[in-house]
Design a protein around this motif. Structure first.
Motif, PDB file in Angstrom:
ATOM      1  N   GLU A  42      11.551 -53.302 -38.293  1.00  0.00           N
ATOM      2  CA  GLU A  42      12.655 -52.384 -38.035  1.00  0.00           C
ATOM      3  C   GLU A  42      12.316 -51.509 -36.835  1.00  0.00           C
ATOM      4  O   GLU A  42      11.196 -51.019 -36.723  1.00  0.00           O
ATOM      5  N   PHE A  43      13.304 -51.313 -35.972  1.00  0.00           N
ATOM      6  CA  PHE A  43      13.142 -50.386 -34.858  1.00  0.00           C
ATOM      7  C   PHE A  43      13.535 -49.007 -35.364  1.00  0.00           C
ATOM      8  O   PHE A  43      14.547 -48.865 -36.059  1.00  0.00           O
ATOM      9  N   PRO A  44      12.751 -47.960 -35.064  1.00  0.00           N
ATOM     10  CA  PRO A  44      13.115 -46.609 -35.522  1.00  0.00           C
ATOM     11  C   PRO A  44      14.521 -46.232 -35.048  1.00  0.00           C
ATOM     12  O   PRO A  44      14.820 -46.320 -33.870  1.00  0.00           O
ATOM     13  N   GLY A  45      15.367 -45.898 -35.982  1.00  0.00           N
ATOM     14  CA  GLY A  45      16.748 -45.567 -35.650  1.00  0.00           C
ATOM     15  C   GLY A  45      17.676 -46.767 -35.763  1.00  0.00           C
ATOM     16  O   GLY A  45      18.876 -46.654 -35.555  1.00  0.00           O
ATOM     17  N   GLY A  46      17.116 -47.949 -36.045  1.00  0.00           N
ATOM     18  CA  GLY A  46      17.924 -49.142 -36.232  1.00  0.00           C
ATOM     19  C   GLY A  46      18.146 -49.936 -34.956  1.00  0.00           C
ATOM     20  O   GLY A  46      17.665 -49.587 -33.879  1.00  0.00           O
ATOM     21  N   HIS A  47      18.891 -51.002 -35.108  1.00  0.00           N
ATOM     22  CA  HIS A  47      19.132 -51.905 -33.988  1.00  0.00           C
ATOM     23  C   HIS A  47      19.915 -51.241 -32.868  1.00  0.00           C
ATOM     24  O   HIS A  47      19.682 -51.499 -31.691  1.00  0.00           O
ATOM     25  N   ARG A  48      20.825 -50.382 -33.229  1.00  0.00           N
ATOM     26  CA  ARG A  48      21.602 -49.673 -32.204  1.00  0.00           C
ATOM     27  C   ARG A  48      20.688 -48.832 -31.303  1.00  0.00           C
ATOM     28  O   ARG A  48      20.866 -48.778 -30.087  1.00  0.00           O
ATOM     29  N   ALA A  49      19.687 -48.206 -31.893  1.00  0.00           N
ATOM     30  CA  ALA A  49      18.725 -47.423 -31.114  1.00  0.00           C
ATOM     31  C   ALA A  49      17.914 -48.329 -30.192  1.00  0.00           C
ATOM     32  O   ALA A  49      17.595 -47.953 -29.062  1.00  0.00           O
ATOM     33  N   PHE A  50      17.593 -49.544 -30.651  1.00  0.00           N
ATOM     34  CA  PHE A  50      16.868 -50.501 -29.815  1.00  0.00           C
ATOM     35  C   PHE A  50      17.703 -50.894 -28.598  1.00  0.00           C
ATOM     36  O   PHE A  50      17.228 -50.885 -27.468  1.00  0.00           O
ATOM     37  N   VAL A  51      18.967 -51.219 -28.831  1.00  0.00           N
ATOM     38  CA  VAL A  51      19.867 -51.590 -27.731  1.00  0.00           C
ATOM     39  C   VAL A  51      20.014 -50.424 -26.755  1.00  0.00           C
ATOM     40  O   VAL A  51      19.964 -50.607 -25.535  1.00  0.00           O
ATOM     41  N   THR A  52      20.156 -49.220 -27.275  1.00  0.00           N
ATOM     42  CA  THR A  52      20.266 -48.038 -26.419  1.00  0.00           C
ATOM     43  C   THR A  52      19.026 -47.881 -25.562  1.00  0.00           C
ATOM     44  O   THR A  52      19.104 -47.558 -24.378  1.00  0.00           O
ATOM     45  N   GLU A  53      17.873 -48.122 -26.149  1.00  0.00           N
ATOM     46  CA  GLU A  53      16.612 -48.019 -25.416  1.00  0.00           C
ATOM     47  C   GLU A  53      16.539 -49.056 -24.287  1.00  0.00           C
ATOM     48  O   GLU A  53      16.131 -48.750 -23.177  1.00  0.00           O
ATOM     49  N   ILE A  54      16.960 -50.273 -24.564  1.00  0.00           N
ATOM     50  CA  ILE A  54      16.966 -51.312 -23.520  1.00  0.00           C
ATOM     51  C   ILE A  54      17.922 -50.908 -22.404  1.00  0.00           C
ATOM     52  O   ILE A  54      17.587 -50.998 -21.219  1.00  0.00           O
ATOM     53  N   LEU A  55      19.108 -50.456 -22.779  1.00  0.00           N
ATOM     54  CA  LEU A  55      20.114 -50.081 -21.777  1.00  0.00           C
ATOM     55  C   LEU A  55      19.679 -48.902 -20.925  1.00  0.00           C
ATOM     56  O   LEU A  55      20.106 -48.769 -19.782  1.00  0.00           O
ATOM     57  N   LYS A  56      18.814 -48.072 -21.464  1.00  0.00           N
ATOM     58  CA  LYS A  56      18.296 -46.945 -20.704  1.00  0.00           C
ATOM     59  C   LYS A  56      17.523 -47.435 -19.473  1.00  0.00           C
ATOM     60  O   LYS A  56      17.525 -46.785 -18.432  1.00  0.00           O
ATOM     61  N   TYR A  57      16.901 -48.591 -19.588  1.00  0.00           N
ATOM     62  CA  TYR A  57      16.081 -49.137 -18.498  1.00  0.00           C
ATOM     63  C   TYR A  57      16.755 -50.268 -17.718  1.00  0.00           C
ATOM     64  O   TYR A  57      16.300 -50.623 -16.638  1.00  0.00           O
ATOM     65  N   PHE A  58      17.803 -50.859 -18.264  1.00  0.00           N
ATOM     66  CA  PHE A  58      18.464 -52.002 -17.623  1.00  0.00           C
ATOM     67  C   PHE A  58      19.355 -51.531 -16.475  1.00  0.00           C
ATOM     68  O   PHE A  58      20.222 -50.692 -16.661  1.00  0.00           O
ATOM     69  N   ARG A  59      19.112 -52.075 -15.290  1.00  0.00           N
ATOM     70  CA  ARG A  59      19.892 -51.703 -14.100  1.00  0.00           C
ATOM     71  C   ARG A  59      20.901 -52.801 -13.801  1.00  0.00           C
ATOM     72  O   ARG A  59      20.528 -53.965 -13.638  1.00  0.00           O
ATOM     73  N   THR A  60      22.169 -52.428 -13.701  1.00  0.00           N
ATOM     74  CA  THR A  60      23.206 -53.418 -13.393  1.00  0.00           C
ATOM     75  C   THR A  60      23.442 -53.571 -11.902  1.00  0.00           C
ATOM     76  O   THR A  60      23.991 -54.574 -11.467  1.00  0.00           O
ATOM     77  N   TYR A  61      23.016 -52.600 -11.103  1.00  0.00           N
ATOM     78  CA  TYR A  61      23.336 -52.678  -9.674  1.00  0.00           C
ATOM     79  C   TYR A  61      22.723 -53.889  -8.970  1.00  0.00           C
ATOM     80  O   TYR A  61      23.334 -54.404  -8.033  1.00  0.00           O
ATOM     81  N   PRO A  62      21.559 -54.431  -9.376  1.00  0.00           N
ATOM     82  CA  PRO A  62      21.102 -55.660  -8.709  1.00  0.00           C
ATOM     83  C   PRO A  62      22.064 -56.837  -8.934  1.00  0.00           C
ATOM     84  O   PRO A  62      22.269 -57.653  -8.043  1.00  0.00           O
ATOM     85  N   MET A  63      22.688 -56.881 -10.118  1.00  0.00           N
ATOM     86  CA  MET A  63      23.649 -57.947 -10.399  1.00  0.00           C
ATOM     87  C   MET A  63      24.923 -57.757  -9.585  1.00  0.00           C
ATOM     88  O   MET A  63      25.476 -58.707  -9.045  1.00  0.00           O
ATOM     89  N   VAL A  64      25.392 -56.520  -9.489  1.00  0.00           N
ATOM     90  CA  VAL A  64      26.588 -56.232  -8.696  1.00  0.00           C
ATOM     91  C   VAL A  64      26.334 -56.588  -7.237  1.00  0.00           C
ATOM     92  O   VAL A  64      27.160 -57.229  -6.586  1.00  0.00           O
ATOM     93  N   LYS A  65      25.173 -56.207  -6.734  1.00  0.00           N
ATOM     94  CA  LYS A  65      24.814 -56.499  -5.351  1.00  0.00           C
ATOM     95  C   LYS A  65      24.780 -58.011  -5.094  1.00  0.00           C
ATOM     96  O   LYS A  65      25.180 -58.483  -4.031  1.00  0.00           O
ATOM     97  N   ALA A  66      24.321 -58.775  -6.087  1.00  0.00           N
ATOM     98  CA  ALA A  66      24.265 -60.231  -5.968  1.00  0.00           C
ATOM     99  C   ALA A  66      25.592 -60.886  -6.359  1.00  0.00           C
ATOM    100  O   ALA A  66      25.685 -62.112  -6.425  1.00  0.00           O
ATOM    101  N   GLU A  67      26.603 -60.066  -6.656  1.00  0.00           N
ATOM    102  CA  GLU A  67      27.930 -60.518  -7.053  1.00  0.00           C
ATOM    103  C   GLU A  67      27.910 -61.363  -8.325  1.00  0.00           C
ATOM    104  O   GLU A  67      28.667 -62.314  -8.481  1.00  0.00           O
ATOM    105  N   ILE A  68      27.045 -61.003  -9.250  1.00  0.00           N
ATOM    106  CA  ILE A  68      26.988 -61.630 -10.569  1.00  0.00           C
ATOM    107  C   ILE A  68      27.730 -60.693 -11.510  1.00  0.00           C
ATOM    108  O   ILE A  68      27.259 -59.594 -11.802  1.00  0.00           O
ATOM    109  N   MET A  69      28.889 -61.107 -11.957  1.00  0.00           N
ATOM    110  CA  MET A  69      29.712 -60.230 -12.783  1.00  0.00           C
ATOM    111  C   MET A  69      29.588 -60.517 -14.278  1.00  0.00           C
ATOM    112  O   MET A  69      29.996 -59.710 -15.098  1.00  0.00           O
TER     113      MET A  69
END
Length: 136
Positions: A42-69
């Motif tokens: 179990e991730f502390p705070g549950g799965h939603r907290a795990f996803v939030t933690e990943i999203l905190k570090y995941f950058r979408t701008y490299p995909m936008v720059k590469a035109e990957i939508m």
């Protein structure tokens, strides 16, 4: 903002379903049906907290720059007996840039998990985490 919220929603929904249906037990054999129960990590705070933690570090701008939508990727990792995420790998992906960013974001998560248990003993457990996003 709408793009980010759509990304978050899709990622969260898919990842919850994946954790429920795709978690695979680690290298140690499972206990027989007559023995004590098995507990998943179990991730502390549950799965939603795990996803939030990943999203905190995941950058979408490299995909936008590469035109990957939109893209998909699936990561696997082991939650060891100490609660660490180890042996993080990207199992499948559509674009190298998405693979690299997803891997980078997962490696940035330092919060320890509550390890899996089998017959009252902490055991290693293999986990899968999908990534699905659509920035359109």
């Amino acid at each position: 903002m709408k793009k980010y919220l759509l990304f978050l929603l899709v990622f969260w929904v898919v990842s919850i379903a994946a954790q429920d249906s795709m978690a695979v037990k680690g290298p140690k054999p499972m206990a027989s049906a007559g023995s004590a129960s098995t507990k998943s990590p179990e991730f502390p705070g549950g799965h939603r907290a795990f996803v939030t933690e990943i999203l905190k570090y995941f950058r979408t701008y490299p995909m936008v720059k590469a035109e990957i939508m939109s893209a998909k990727a699936v990561a696997t990792f082991i939650v060891d007996t100490e609660g660490n995420m180890v042996d993080i790998k990207i199992e499948s992906y559509e674009y190298k840039i998405v693979r690299d960013e997803f891997l980078r974001a997962l490696k940035m998560v330092k919060t320890k998990w509550i390890p899996a248990e089998q017959d009252g003993k902490k055991v290693r457990n293999l986990m899968r985490q999908p990534l699905v996003f659509n920035l359109q």
